[in-house]
Every structure is written in C-alpha cells, then in structure tokens.
Design a protein around this motif. Structure first.
Motif, PDB file in Angstrom:
ATOM      1  N   ILE A   1     -17.744  -3.878 -17.312  1.00 47.71           N
ATOM      2  CA  ILE A   1     -17.965  -3.072 -16.111  1.00 47.71           C
ATOM      3  C   ILE A   1     -16.734  -3.106 -15.215  1.00 47.71           C
ATOM      4  O   ILE A   1     -16.291  -2.079 -14.695  1.00 47.71           O
ATOM      5  CB  ILE A   1     -19.229  -3.539 -15.365  1.00 47.71           C
ATOM      6  N   SER A   2     -16.146  -4.280 -15.051  1.00 46.87           N
ATOM      7  CA  SER A   2     -14.941  -4.420 -14.245  1.00 46.87           C
ATOM      8  C   SER A   2     -13.785  -3.614 -14.843  1.00 46.87           C
ATOM      9  O   SER A   2     -13.055  -2.917 -14.129  1.00 46.87           O
ATOM     10  CB  SER A   2     -14.557  -5.895 -14.137  1.00 46.87           C
ATOM     11  N   THR A   3     -13.621  -3.707 -16.142  1.00 45.34           N
ATOM     12  CA  THR A   3     -12.551  -2.995 -16.826  1.00 45.34           C
ATOM     13  C   THR A   3     -12.747  -1.485 -16.725  1.00 45.34           C
ATOM     14  O   THR A   3     -11.812  -0.743 -16.394  1.00 45.34           O
ATOM     15  CB  THR A   3     -12.476  -3.422 -18.301  1.00 45.34           C
ATOM     16  N   LEU A   4     -13.951  -1.032 -16.977  1.00 45.68           N
ATOM     17  CA  LEU A   4     -14.237   0.400 -16.881  1.00 45.68           C
ATOM     18  C   LEU A   4     -14.082   0.889 -15.440  1.00 45.68           C
ATOM     19  O   LEU A   4     -13.599   1.998 -15.202  1.00 45.68           O
ATOM     20  CB  LEU A   4     -15.636   0.704 -17.413  1.00 45.68           C
ATOM     21  N   GLY A   5     -14.468   0.055 -14.482  1.00 41.40           N
ATOM     22  CA  GLY A   5     -14.321   0.412 -13.076  1.00 41.40           C
ATOM     23  C   GLY A   5     -12.861   0.622 -12.701  1.00 41.40           C
ATOM     24  O   GLY A   5     -12.528   1.532 -11.932  1.00 41.40           O
ATOM     25  N   ALA A   6     -11.990  -0.211 -13.240  1.00 36.67           N
ATOM     26  CA  ALA A   6     -10.561  -0.067 -12.953  1.00 36.67           C
ATOM     27  C   ALA A   6     -10.023   1.244 -13.515  1.00 36.67           C
ATOM     28  O   ALA A   6      -9.106   1.841 -12.944  1.00 36.67           O
ATOM     29  CB  ALA A   6      -9.785  -1.247 -13.535  1.00 36.67           C
ATOM     30  N   LEU A   7     -10.587   1.707 -14.603  1.00 42.05           N
ATOM     31  CA  LEU A   7     -10.135   2.950 -15.224  1.00 42.05           C
ATOM     32  C   LEU A   7     -10.827   4.190 -14.655  1.00 42.05           C
ATOM     33  O   LEU A   7     -10.451   5.311 -14.988  1.00 42.05           O
ATOM     34  CB  LEU A   7     -10.369   2.895 -16.740  1.00 42.05           C
TER      35      LEU A   7
ATOM     36  N   PHE B   1      -2.637   3.791 -17.114  1.00 36.22           N
ATOM     37  CA  PHE B   1      -2.935   3.001 -18.305  1.00 36.22           C
ATOM     38  C   PHE B   1      -2.581   3.770 -19.570  1.00 36.22           C
ATOM     39  O   PHE B   1      -1.959   3.232 -20.485  1.00 36.22           O
ATOM     40  CB  PHE B   1      -4.407   2.575 -18.315  1.00 36.22           C
ATOM     41  N   ARG B   2      -2.919   5.049 -19.616  1.00 39.10           N
ATOM     42  CA  ARG B   2      -2.600   5.858 -20.796  1.00 39.10           C
ATOM     43  C   ARG B   2      -1.086   5.971 -20.997  1.00 39.10           C
ATOM     44  O   ARG B   2      -0.598   5.911 -22.121  1.00 39.10           O
ATOM     45  CB  ARG B   2      -3.236   7.241 -20.683  1.00 39.10           C
ATOM     46  N   LEU B   3      -0.342   6.114 -19.903  1.00 40.39           N
ATOM     47  CA  LEU B   3       1.114   6.151 -19.992  1.00 40.39           C
ATOM     48  C   LEU B   3       1.647   4.844 -20.552  1.00 40.39           C
ATOM     49  O   LEU B   3       2.513   4.836 -21.437  1.00 40.39           O
ATOM     50  CB  LEU B   3       1.711   6.417 -18.600  1.00 40.39           C
ATOM     51  N   LEU B   4       1.132   3.724 -20.075  1.00 37.94           N
ATOM     52  CA  LEU B   4       1.606   2.425 -20.556  1.00 37.94           C
ATOM     53  C   LEU B   4       1.240   2.198 -22.023  1.00 37.94           C
ATOM     54  O   LEU B   4       2.009   1.581 -22.762  1.00 37.94           O
ATOM     55  CB  LEU B   4       1.073   1.300 -19.675  1.00 37.94           C
ATOM     56  N   VAL B   5       0.105   2.697 -22.447  1.00 38.07           N
ATOM     57  CA  VAL B   5      -0.264   2.596 -23.866  1.00 38.07           C
ATOM     58  C   VAL B   5       0.744   3.384 -24.707  1.00 38.07           C
ATOM     59  O   VAL B   5       1.204   2.896 -25.746  1.00 38.07           O
ATOM     60  CB  VAL B   5      -1.710   3.088 -24.110  1.00 38.07           C
ATOM     61  N   ARG B   6       1.122   4.568 -24.243  1.00 37.40           N
ATOM     62  CA  ARG B   6       2.113   5.377 -24.981  1.00 37.40           C
ATOM     63  C   ARG B   6       3.469   4.689 -25.022  1.00 37.40           C
ATOM     64  O   ARG B   6       4.221   4.859 -25.979  1.00 37.40           O
ATOM     65  CB  ARG B   6       2.268   6.755 -24.338  1.00 37.40           C
ATOM     66  N   GLU B   7       3.801   3.924 -24.014  1.00 41.58           N
ATOM     67  CA  GLU B   7       5.114   3.285 -23.913  1.00 41.58           C
ATOM     68  C   GLU B   7       5.171   1.895 -24.565  1.00 41.58           C
ATOM     69  O   GLU B   7       6.179   1.207 -24.449  1.00 41.58           O
ATOM     70  CB  GLU B   7       5.548   3.180 -22.453  1.00 41.58           C
TER      71      GLU B   7
ATOM     72  N   LEU C   1      -1.525  -0.596  -9.845  1.00 46.53           N
ATOM     73  CA  LEU C   1      -1.139  -1.569 -10.864  1.00 46.53           C
ATOM     74  C   LEU C   1      -1.806  -2.916 -10.613  1.00 46.53           C
ATOM     75  O   LEU C   1      -2.186  -3.613 -11.559  1.00 46.53           O
ATOM     76  CB  LEU C   1       0.380  -1.706 -10.920  1.00 46.53           C
ATOM     77  N   GLY C   2      -1.964  -3.296  -9.356  1.00 51.01           N
ATOM     78  CA  GLY C   2      -2.661  -4.538  -9.028  1.00 51.01           C
ATOM     79  C   GLY C   2      -4.109  -4.523  -9.496  1.00 51.01           C
ATOM     80  O   GLY C   2      -4.616  -5.514 -10.029  1.00 51.01           O
ATOM     81  N   ILE C   3      -4.775  -3.401  -9.300  1.00 44.29           N
ATOM     82  CA  ILE C   3      -6.166  -3.271  -9.746  1.00 44.29           C
ATOM     83  C   ILE C   3      -6.248  -3.353 -11.269  1.00 44.29           C
ATOM     84  O   ILE C   3      -7.110  -4.047 -11.824  1.00 44.29           O
ATOM     85  CB  ILE C   3      -6.778  -1.957  -9.212  1.00 44.29           C
ATOM     86  N   LEU C   4      -5.342  -2.664 -11.948  1.00 42.64           N
ATOM     87  CA  LEU C   4      -5.332  -2.719 -13.414  1.00 42.64           C
ATOM     88  C   LEU C   4      -5.018  -4.128 -13.910  1.00 42.64           C
ATOM     89  O   LEU C   4      -5.597  -4.587 -14.903  1.00 42.64           O
ATOM     90  CB  LEU C   4      -4.321  -1.712 -13.973  1.00 42.64           C
ATOM     91  N   ALA C   5      -4.128  -4.828 -13.232  1.00 44.30           N
ATOM     92  CA  ALA C   5      -3.777  -6.197 -13.633  1.00 44.30           C
ATOM     93  C   ALA C   5      -4.969  -7.134 -13.428  1.00 44.30           C
ATOM     94  O   ALA C   5      -5.270  -7.968 -14.290  1.00 44.30           O
ATOM     95  CB  ALA C   5      -2.563  -6.683 -12.850  1.00 44.30           C
ATOM     96  N   ARG C   6      -5.658  -7.010 -12.293  1.00 44.73           N
ATOM     97  CA  ARG C   6      -6.830  -7.870 -12.045  1.00 44.73           C
ATOM     98  C   ARG C   6      -7.943  -7.618 -13.055  1.00 44.73           C
ATOM     99  O   ARG C   6      -8.703  -8.514 -13.385  1.00 44.73           O
ATOM    100  CB  ARG C   6      -7.333  -7.692 -10.614  1.00 44.73           C
ATOM    101  N   ALA C   7      -8.022  -6.397 -13.561  1.00 42.49           N
ATOM    102  CA  ALA C   7      -9.023  -6.068 -14.585  1.00 42.49           C
ATOM    103  C   ALA C   7      -8.569  -6.513 -15.974  1.00 42.49           C
ATOM    104  O   ALA C   7      -9.325  -6.395 -16.937  1.00 42.49           O
ATOM    105  CB  ALA C   7      -9.294  -4.569 -14.581  1.00 42.49           C
ATOM    106  N   GLY C   8      -7.333  -7.015 -16.076  1.00 39.45           N
ATOM    107  CA  GLY C   8      -6.829  -7.495 -17.360  1.00 39.45           C
ATOM    108  C   GLY C   8      -6.294  -6.408 -18.269  1.00 39.45           C
ATOM    109  O   GLY C   8      -6.080  -6.645 -19.460  1.00 39.45           O
ATOM    110  N   LEU C   9      -6.046  -5.220 -17.725  1.00 42.08           N
ATOM    111  CA  LEU C   9      -5.597  -4.110 -18.553  1.00 42.08           C
ATOM    112  C   LEU C   9      -4.086  -4.002 -18.663  1.00 42.08           C
ATOM    113  O   LEU C   9      -3.577  -3.371 -19.593  1.00 42.08           O
ATOM    114  CB  LEU C   9      -6.154  -2.791 -18.000  1.00 42.08           C
TER     115      LEU C   9
END
Length: 123
Positions: A7-13, A22-28, A53-61
């Motif tokens: 839920i936390s991970t999906l919430g961040a996305l 996140f999609r850009l970083l996956v491509r890179e 980026l802070g939110i994505l980092a806290r979610a572990g993404l």
C-alpha cells in the motif's frame, strides 16, 4: 512483501510526477540519473523534484548515491520485482495457462540488454 508495504509503495506511485519519475529511472537503469537531470527531463522545478524523490525513496522505490557534486538516483528493481510478484502472486488461481499472456508480456522487458554505465554502481 506485506500488504501494508504494498500500500505504501503503490501510494508513492499514485501521483503523476512520481510515477513518471520512477518510470524514467527504470528506463535509465543501471546508470541512473542526477536529480537535476530528472527535473529537467520531466519539466519539474528542482525543489519539487527533491520532494518527490524523497517520497519514492521512503517507499523503497529509489536509491541514491552521491557522485562528485551530484546525487544519482536509481530505480530499486528489487522493490519493483517484489511489488509485481505481490500483485500477481495469486494470478488466475495458479493456473499457468491463464497467466501465460501476462508472463509473455513481461518477458520482453526482462530480456533487454542493459545500457552502458555512466556512474559507478551502488554497493
């Protein structure tokens, strides 16, 4: 992955700029991108990008590493794998034939060759 973590991970996305980031970083992958480059490519102010980026980092993404004067961000593909497996764990009640189209759709992405590395790898 536990339900609360998913839920936390999906919430961040669940926000357009963070999903695009996140999609850009996956491509890179595996090289990653500097925070300023991400902001420029997505047309987002740098201070706003830092918050996302802070939110994505806290979610572990995403993971980050200082490289010279820049902070390089990379998608955490293990977190993506864990989330994907959590979501499809009970796919089609375990009937492999019913899941075959989903697996076939995912396979080409996994078979891509990685790009050249611009930054040193995270430990």
């Amino acid at each position: 992955m536990e339900t609360e973590s998913a839920i936390s991970t999906l919430g961040a996305l669940a926000q357009a700029t963070r999903l695009d980031t996140f999609r850009l970083l996956v491509r890179e992958e595996p090289a990653g991108l500097a925070a300023g480059d991400i902001a420029r490519q997505l047309g987002v102010p740098q201070n706003t990008m830092s918050a996302h980026l802070g939110i994505l980092a806290r979610a572990g993404l995403v993971r980050s590493e200082r490289y010279s004067r820049s902070i390089i961000y990379r998608a955490d593909l293990d977190a993506l794998r864990a989330l994907t497996l959590f979501l499809i764990k009970d796919c089609c009640a375990g009937d492999a034939a019913l899941c075959a189209p989903l697996i076939a759709e995912l396979a080409p992405a996994a078979e891509r060759t990685p790009r050249g590395r611009r930054y040193r790898p995270l430990p």
